[in-house]
Structure formats: C-alpha cells, structure tokens
Design a protein around this motif. Structure first.
Motif, mmCIF file in Angstrom:
data_model
loop_
_atom_site.group_PDB
_atom_site.id
_atom_site.type_symbol
_atom_site.label_atom_id
_atom_site.label_comp_id
_atom_site.label_asym_id
_atom_site.label_seq_id
_atom_site.Cartn_x
_atom_site.Cartn_y
_atom_site.Cartn_z
ATOM 1 N N THR A 13 0.833 -1.198 0.000
ATOM 2 C CA THR A 13 0.000 0.000 0.000
ATOM 3 C C THR A 13 0.871 1.254 0.000
ATOM 4 N N ARG A 14 1.937 1.213 0.834
ATOM 5 C CA ARG A 14 2.799 2.400 0.955
ATOM 6 C C ARG A 14 3.537 2.730 -0.335
ATOM 7 N N PHE A 15 4.177 1.720 -0.930
ATOM 8 C CA PHE A 15 5.057 1.996 -2.070
ATOM 9 C C PHE A 15 4.362 1.887 -3.419
ATOM 10 N N PHE A 16 3.462 0.920 -3.525
ATOM 11 C CA PHE A 16 2.861 0.665 -4.843
ATOM 12 C C PHE A 16 1.420 1.150 -4.933
ATOM 13 N N LYS A 17 0.857 1.572 -3.779
ATOM 14 C CA LYS A 17 -0.568 1.970 -3.714
ATOM 15 C C LYS A 17 -1.481 0.796 -4.101
ATOM 16 N N TYR A 18 -1.009 -0.414 -3.821
ATOM 17 C CA TYR A 18 -1.820 -1.616 -4.054
ATOM 18 C C TYR A 18 -2.427 -2.032 -2.716
ATOM 19 N N PRO A 19 -3.749 -1.918 -2.546
ATOM 20 C CA PRO A 19 -4.322 -2.291 -1.252
ATOM 21 C C PRO A 19 -4.229 -3.801 -0.990
ATOM 22 N N ALA A 20 -3.806 -4.143 0.233
ATOM 23 C CA ALA A 20 -3.710 -5.541 0.654
ATOM 24 C C ALA A 20 -4.581 -5.709 1.897
ATOM 25 N N TYR A 21 -5.436 -6.709 1.893
ATOM 26 C CA TYR A 21 -6.421 -6.855 2.961
ATOM 27 C C TYR A 21 -6.151 -8.075 3.833
ATOM 28 N N ASP A 22 -6.660 -7.996 5.061
ATOM 29 C CA ASP A 22 -6.566 -9.099 6.012
ATOM 30 C C ASP A 22 -7.449 -10.255 5.531
ATOM 31 N N PRO A 23 -6.875 -11.452 5.383
ATOM 32 C CA PRO A 23 -7.667 -12.606 4.925
ATOM 33 C C PRO A 23 -8.917 -12.864 5.772
ATOM 34 N N ILE A 24 -8.824 -12.613 7.087
ATOM 35 C CA ILE A 24 -9.968 -12.901 7.973
ATOM 36 C C ILE A 24 -11.195 -12.084 7.556
ATOM 37 N N ALA A 25 -10.957 -10.839 7.116
ATOM 38 C CA ALA A 25 -12.064 -9.966 6.719
ATOM 39 C C ALA A 25 -12.740 -10.460 5.443
ATOM 40 N N LEU A 26 -11.957 -11.075 4.559
ATOM 41 C CA LEU A 26 -12.484 -11.469 3.247
ATOM 42 C C LEU A 26 -13.013 -12.901 3.196
ATOM 43 N N MET A 27 -12.520 -13.751 4.107
ATOM 44 C CA MET A 27 -12.773 -15.194 3.973
ATOM 45 C C MET A 27 -14.246 -15.602 4.031
ATOM 46 N N PRO A 28 -15.075 -15.059 4.953
ATOM 47 C CA PRO A 28 -16.463 -15.535 4.999
ATOM 48 C C PRO A 28 -17.193 -15.370 3.667
ATOM 49 N N GLU A 29 -16.994 -14.211 3.029
ATOM 50 C CA GLU A 29 -17.670 -13.985 1.748
ATOM 51 C C GLU A 29 -17.116 -14.909 0.658
ATOM 52 N N LEU A 30 -15.807 -15.163 0.691
ATOM 53 C CA LEU A 30 -15.206 -16.067 -0.299
ATOM 54 C C LEU A 30 -15.731 -17.491 -0.128
ATOM 55 N N ILE A 31 -15.882 -17.929 1.124
ATOM 56 C CA ILE A 31 -16.439 -19.271 1.373
ATOM 57 C C ILE A 31 -17.870 -19.328 0.844
ATOM 58 N N ALA A 32 -18.644 -18.281 1.115
ATOM 59 C CA ALA A 32 -20.039 -18.243 0.648
ATOM 60 C C ALA A 32 -20.098 -18.302 -0.884
ATOM 61 N N ARG A 33 -19.212 -17.547 -1.536
ATOM 62 C CA ARG A 33 -19.175 -17.560 -3.014
ATOM 63 C C ARG A 33 -18.806 -18.939 -3.547
ATOM 64 N N ALA A 34 -17.783 -19.541 -2.923
ATOM 65 C CA ALA A 34 -17.320 -20.856 -3.379
ATOM 66 C C ALA A 34 -18.418 -21.905 -3.185
ATOM 67 N N ARG A 35 -19.123 -21.822 -2.061
ATOM 68 C CA ARG A 35 -20.208 -22.775 -1.809
ATOM 69 C C ARG A 35 -21.352 -22.569 -2.805
ATOM 70 N N ALA A 36 -21.616 -21.304 -3.122
ATOM 71 C CA ALA A 36 -22.654 -21.016 -4.130
ATOM 72 C C ALA A 36 -22.250 -21.590 -5.491
ATOM 73 N N ASP A 37 -20.942 -21.674 -5.732
ATOM 74 C CA ASP A 37 -20.428 -22.284 -6.968
ATOM 75 C C ASP A 37 -20.457 -23.806 -6.923
ATOM 76 N N GLY A 38 -20.842 -24.366 -5.773
ATOM 77 C CA GLY A 38 -20.946 -25.823 -5.669
ATOM 78 C C GLY A 38 -19.855 -26.497 -4.849
ATOM 79 N N ALA A 39 -18.958 -25.714 -4.259
ATOM 80 C CA ALA A 39 -17.866 -26.323 -3.483
ATOM 81 C C ALA A 39 -18.401 -26.981 -2.219
ATOM 82 N N LYS A 40 -17.906 -28.176 -1.940
ATOM 83 C CA LYS A 40 -18.265 -28.886 -0.704
ATOM 84 C C LYS A 40 -17.158 -28.736 0.337
ATOM 85 N N THR A 41 -15.924 -28.830 -0.120
ATOM 86 C CA THR A 41 -14.773 -28.775 0.786
ATOM 87 C C THR A 41 -13.994 -27.495 0.495
ATOM 88 N N VAL A 42 -13.555 -26.817 1.555
ATOM 89 C CA VAL A 42 -12.854 -25.537 1.398
ATOM 90 C C VAL A 42 -11.425 -25.656 1.924
#
Length: 261
Positions: free
Chosen positions: A148-177
C-alpha cells in the motif's frame, strides 16, 4: 445409496526460495506418489503455498522468478498461492509473468490494483472437481503494508475477506474448502479460530514444519518448512455429502540427494 467417501492425497510445498535442485527432486517424488495414489483409485493434488521464487539465487533472480514457476508446472503443481518475494522486489506487476510460466493464475484473494481490480495473473480461488466432488482452493498472500505504501496496491486481512469467499465458493458448488496461504502460521491459526467452514489450511511464509497437522476449530493446518527440504503429504478421507474431513494423516517426507532430479 451410501456414497463412498473421497480419498484424497494432498502433497504440499512452500518457501522453496529458488532451490532449483530440491524442486526438481520434489517433482520426482510428486510424480511417483501421484502415480501410486491414482493406481489405488484415490485422488491427488499438489499445492504450493508461495515463494518458490527467490530474488538472490541466480536462476530465479535472472528470470524474476519465472524459472521456478516453470519447474512447479513441470512438477505437476495443481495450484499455487502468490508469495511475497517477487511482488515486493519487482512490484506487483511482475506477477503476470509468474502466472504465464506456471500456466495458470496464482491464487490471491487479498491484493488488488490501485483501481480495485485483482492483480493480473491472479484469481481469488479455483474450484477443482475430483471424481465429482468440488473443492474450493482459496489463496492469500501476506498483506504487507509495503504494497500500500510503495505501490498503492491495497492488501487486505484474509480474515475480513474469507467468509464472503467461502459463501461464493459454496454457491459455486464447493463442498470442501481449502485455504492455500502465504501469511504465516500465527495468522493461519487466527484464520482458523475466527472463520468457521475452512476444512484445511496449507500454509507458508514463516518456514515452519507443522507435522502432524495442527487442528484448530475443526480446521487442519499444515506447513512443510523451507527450501524444499521436505514435501508434505496429507492423506484425507472426505465425506462427500458435507465436505468434511473424517480421517486424516499427515507426514513430512525428507527430500534428500538420493532422489533423482
């Protein structure tokens, strides 16, 4: 009818850091084990949790890490997470050529361009179909403030993003994560504690040997050390209906010079 469980062997490496000879020995072992596993009617995946590249060793440095991704591809690597060695040294725009060398996008759900897009050459997760059972493999890289400091590329905490990613993957049919992470074991433990629904975390970044697998909140956590000295092997029995891991055994296999390159 009772569906038979899925038998899956996961092979995993992390933080090989440009050790070309070790990776070519790992390739030999992966090929041998994959053949044995498939002949016995089970499934096999080889995952790399990032930083196969190194910026100080000549073969890796001259190619900005692409050499190592060519080797991972030759080793039959099914999915690889984005490490931090290359994007920190050469900038996040160097990632695209790593993906080209690997022949597929690197997994990274938490680093974005200044415009808010995924990095070219990355994807947040992949769905893998193994004998009719869908597994989501979600990737994270260490969210270093440097990006973020040098490249202005935002990097996020995985914990904040993971619940939504699991929900998306499950909606895609994933059984195991599965989370394929380059964030370090301390953060892997935190992720398992804070986010339910992750069956397995295959980690990297802090060069730990985690064997036998650690269990936090019904989530298995493994990591195979550093420099390709070990190849992780995890044998799983997975319930197809729920996706959960019913049985597991994990070992780290030493990769010595007696193994042909």
């Amino acid at each position: 009818p009772m569906t038979r469980p899925l038998h899956l062997t996961i092979l995993h490496s992390n933080d090989v850091h440009g050790r070309v000879h070790q990776l070519s020995r790992i390739a030999t072992r992966v090929r041998q084990i994959r053949q044995e596993v498939q002949e016995s009617g089970s499934q096999c995946l080889y995952l790399d949790a990032g930083d196969s590249e190194d910026t100080t060793l000549v073969e890796s440095a001259l190619s900005r890490g692409t050499t190592m991704n060519v080797l991972l591809r030759a080793a039959g690597c099914d999915q690889a997470a984005l490490g931090n060695a290359i994007p920190v040294r050469y900038g996040p725009q160097a990632v695209e050529s790593l993906a080209q060398a690997l022949g597929k996008p690197l997994l990274c759900a938490n680093l974005f361009t200044p415009q808010g897009d995924l990095l070219p050459g990355t994807t947040p997760y992949q769905l893998v179909d193994l004998d009719g059972h869908a597994i989501a493999i979600i990737g994270f890289t260490a969210p270093m403030s440097f990006y973020t400091r040098f490249f202005k590329y935002p990097a996020y905490d995985p914990i904040a993003l993971m619940p939504e990613l699991i929900a998306r993957a499950r909606a895609d049919g994933a059984k195991t994560v599965i989370a394929l992470t380059h964030i370090g074991s301390k953060h892997d433990i935190q992720l398992a504690q804070d986010v339910p629904g992750i069956h397995l975390i295959v980690g990297g970044h802090d060069h730990q040997r985690i064997s036998p697998p650690m269990v936090i909140n019904n989530t298995l956590i493994v990591q195979s050390g550093e420099y390709g000295e070990m190849l992780g092997r995890l044998d799983l029995v997975i319930d197809r209906a729920s996706g959960r891991i019913d049985e597991y055994s994990g070992v780290l296999l030493p990769i010595g010079e007696e193994i042909a390159e």
